[in-house]
Design a protein around this motif. Structure first.
Motif, mmCIF file in Angstrom:
data_model
loop_
_atom_site.group_PDB
_atom_site.id
_atom_site.type_symbol
_atom_site.label_atom_id
_atom_site.label_comp_id
_atom_site.label_asym_id
_atom_site.label_seq_id
_atom_site.Cartn_x
_atom_site.Cartn_y
_atom_site.Cartn_z
ATOM 1 N N GLY A 66 -26.194 1.184 31.810
ATOM 2 C CA GLY A 66 -25.009 2.455 31.371
ATOM 3 C C GLY A 66 -26.963 4.262 31.530
ATOM 4 O O GLY A 66 -26.578 4.982 31.895
ATOM 5 N N LEU A 67 -28.120 2.855 30.938
ATOM 6 C CA LEU A 67 -29.572 3.793 30.667
ATOM 7 C C LEU A 67 -30.196 4.174 31.909
ATOM 8 O O LEU A 67 -30.106 2.452 32.501
ATOM 9 N N PRO A 68 -30.857 5.558 32.569
ATOM 10 C CA PRO A 68 -31.911 5.197 33.639
ATOM 11 C C PRO A 68 -32.993 4.020 33.523
ATOM 12 O O PRO A 68 -33.374 3.883 31.961
ATOM 13 N N TYR B 265 -29.297 2.098 37.506
ATOM 14 C CA TYR B 265 -28.789 2.175 35.478
ATOM 15 C C TYR B 265 -28.684 1.121 35.159
ATOM 16 O O TYR B 265 -28.341 -0.126 35.924
#
Lengths: 489, 92
Positions: free
Chosen positions: B50-52, B47
């Motif tokens: 916080g995002l893939p 991540y």
């Protein structure tokens, strides 16, 4: 239902009307060029307005209401798909570019159909073009009206019919009066509202969800597929998602509502600015609106009608009056799309068919009255159609998109860059495009897992090239005429 | 009427080709990161912010890259030309 939400929305609509009226006053001053002004704003758009009007036209109900609704159900895979639209921000203006603007001025073209008429000199090309604009844009418009009415419905608690009535009335008054210049100006305001509204809503949604990491954990806990590129049920294949690059990315070049803007700018400086601003803004809005749709899922689980995700999340995470201002963004998007579609269809009826073939010597006053009248009648027809809407808002919209693209992309692009292209090629390309699109869309939905626009775009290209080459000798006169127009004999 | 091919059309042709080139770069970047990094099972995702990571590089990174490229090519390679024809303009 909620006065605090409705007031900012009403204020916004009033401002939009005000601008429309002002623009219409400047319209009546320049009498002899009514057609250019009403339908094209007199080719005077600057860079910022051009970028905003393209985005506002294109970023419609499907990107603010329908798209985020699907993202809510499909997860990140749909955000990935939506990002194909970034290409439309620069591709259209770069491909059509300066040559299209120059040639449109030479042909004295006010609509896409005018351009095709100038390029191919064929009655049948014009009639098929006008016909397909009327049919397909009509469906696109109906989809937008449904979206607008749904939005008002979920905000005010009015029933659908009253909501639709309010929406229709406000759009109509204002398009009929103001014409293109009013539409372009308010597009600009609406574009600014869209960007601001998107940003505020995104931040509020992330905060309400307890931060991105938290939201991601909730999504993974619910269904890990939501955070993959493959959709909630692993049904979004790479080839299907990629084929959207054609539908919403590059083939947008063929959409009449977009091309008409590519002939309306003032100078190449305006175009350069529009390229940069447009790319930033379209990417920003598409990325964030669809992300909001996904992020809304853990905050408000179990929403059944996808179209209501954005209004509901805004009411949930924002104070009421801010929600009113933010929801003015999709309202703005939908209104401006409808405005320009309405204008396009009516210009198709009045200019392309009536003035070209019914009454070429119509007086200026008569044309002016016809323009207002036809615009109003069309609005009423769409209203009746939207009264009993089909459930699939996006489907209707994308169907119209695909149909127009399959019809126009090659006659426009090849007509611009390939001298051998002639009217027979254009005609067969349009017929093959429309025909194969309708057949594939209705009977197969998706062939080989690709979106139904994919093959018609290829088939119409083959038709254009082969027929143009095969009829090269038949169209020698047209060819040399064309060379003269381009100044290369 | 000019007897040579209008010089502005050469510029227009080149700019159209740049447009095609940008779209190809955009697509390849978008596709490669999305399906290159995203095809692993979700438990193995890393991540960023916080995002893939597949999403971060493909969508956010891709958008920033292409916006920067558009700005660059427009500022450096695009040429300003008049759009009206001198002497035969439809209206001044």
């Amino acid at each position: 239902m909620n006065i605090a939400v409705i007031i900012p929305l009403v204020v916004f609509l009033v401002i939009i009307f005000g601008v429309g009226f002002l623009a219409s006053r400047s319209l009546t001053k320049s009498d002899q060029d009514f057609m250019q002004d009403y339908f094209l704003g007199g080719r005077q758009l600057g860079g910022f307005i051009l970028a905003m009007t393209m985005i506002a036209t294109y970023g419609s109900a499907s990107s603010f209401i329908g798209g985020p609704g699907v993202a809510y159900n499909e997860g990140f895979g749909w955000v990935l798909l939506a990002m194909a639209q970034v290409a439309s921000g620069y591709f259209v203006l770069m491909i059509l570019g300066k040559k299209f603007a120059i040639m449109a001025r030479r042909y004295n073209a006010v609509t896409l159909t005018d351009y095709l008429k100038g390029r191919y000199q064929s009655k049948w090309v014009v009639l098929i073009a006008a016909f397909s604009i009327i049919i397909f844009l009509f469906s696109a418009m109906a989809a937008q009206w449904v979206g607008g009415a749904r939005l008002i419905e979920s905000l005010t608690g009015l029933n659908y019919t009253s909501a639709l009535f309010i929406f229709a009335l406000s759009v109509l008054i204002y398009v009929v009066i103001g014409g293109f210049k009013a539409v372009a100006l308010t597009d600009m305001i609406q574009g600014v509202v869209m960007v601001g509204g998107t940003l505020i809503l995104l931040i509020a949604t992330i905060i309400a969800g307890g931060g991105i990491t938290n939201i991601m954990a909730d999504l993974t806990a619910e269904n890990p597929s939501l955070i993959t590129p493959f959709g909630a049920e692993d049904s979004l294949t790479p080839s299907y998602v990629s084929s959207f690059w054609i539908l919403v990315g590059v083939a947008v070049v063929g959409l009449p509502q977009v091309t008409v803007r590519a002939m309306s700018y003032k100078s190449s400086r305006a175009m350069h600015r529009a390229l940069i601003i447009g790319t930033f803004v379209v990417g920003f809005i598409m990325l964030n609106m669809h992300l909001i749709g996904v992020f809304a899922r853990p905050i408000l689980p179990g929403i059944e009608v996808g179209d209501t995700v954005i209004p509901l999340i805004a009411l949930e995470v924002l104070p009421a009056w801010v929600a009113g201002v933010v929801l003015a963004a999709p309202m703005a998007a939908i209104m401006s799309t409808v405005d320009s579609l309405l204008l396009l269809v009516s210009s198709s009826v009045v200019k392309d068919i009536y003035v070209n073939y019914v009454k070429p010597d119509a007086s200026y006053r008569r044309i002016k009255r016809m323009s207002f009248g036809v615009t109003a009648i069309l609005g009423i027809l769409v209203f009746l159609m939207a009264l009993n809407p089909p459930d699939l808002l996006i489907w209707l919209n994308l169907f119209a998109f695909g149909g127009l693209e399959a019809t126009f992309i090659w006659p426009v692009v090849m007509g611009l860059y390939w001298k051998t292209g002639n009217k027979y090629g254009a005609l067969s390309s349009m017929v093959v495009g429309i025909g194969s699109y309708i057949i594939i869309d209705v009977f197969y939905t998706s062939l080989f897992g690709l979106h139904s626009v994919f093959f018609p775009v290829i088939l119409s290209f083959i038709a254009y090239v082969t027929i143009s080459l095969a009829t090269k000798n038949l169209a020698l006169n047209d060819y040399s005429e064309q060379q003269k127009m381009e100044g290369s004999l | 009427m000019p007897s040579q091919e209008d010089y502005r059309f050469k510029i227009a042709n080149r700019e159209a080709l740049i447009g095609v080139g940008l779209a190809v770069i955009n697509f390849v970047w978008w596709f490669a990161f999305a399906y290159g990094l995203g095809s692993r099972p979700p438990e193995e995702y890393s991540y960023i912010l916080g995002l893939p990571s597949w999403f971060f590089y493909s969508c956010i990174g891709g958008f920033v890259l292409i916006a920067a490229l558009v700005t660059f090519v427009v500022k450096v390679f695009f040429v300003e030309v008049p759009l009206e024809d001198e002497g035969r303009g439809d209206r001044s």
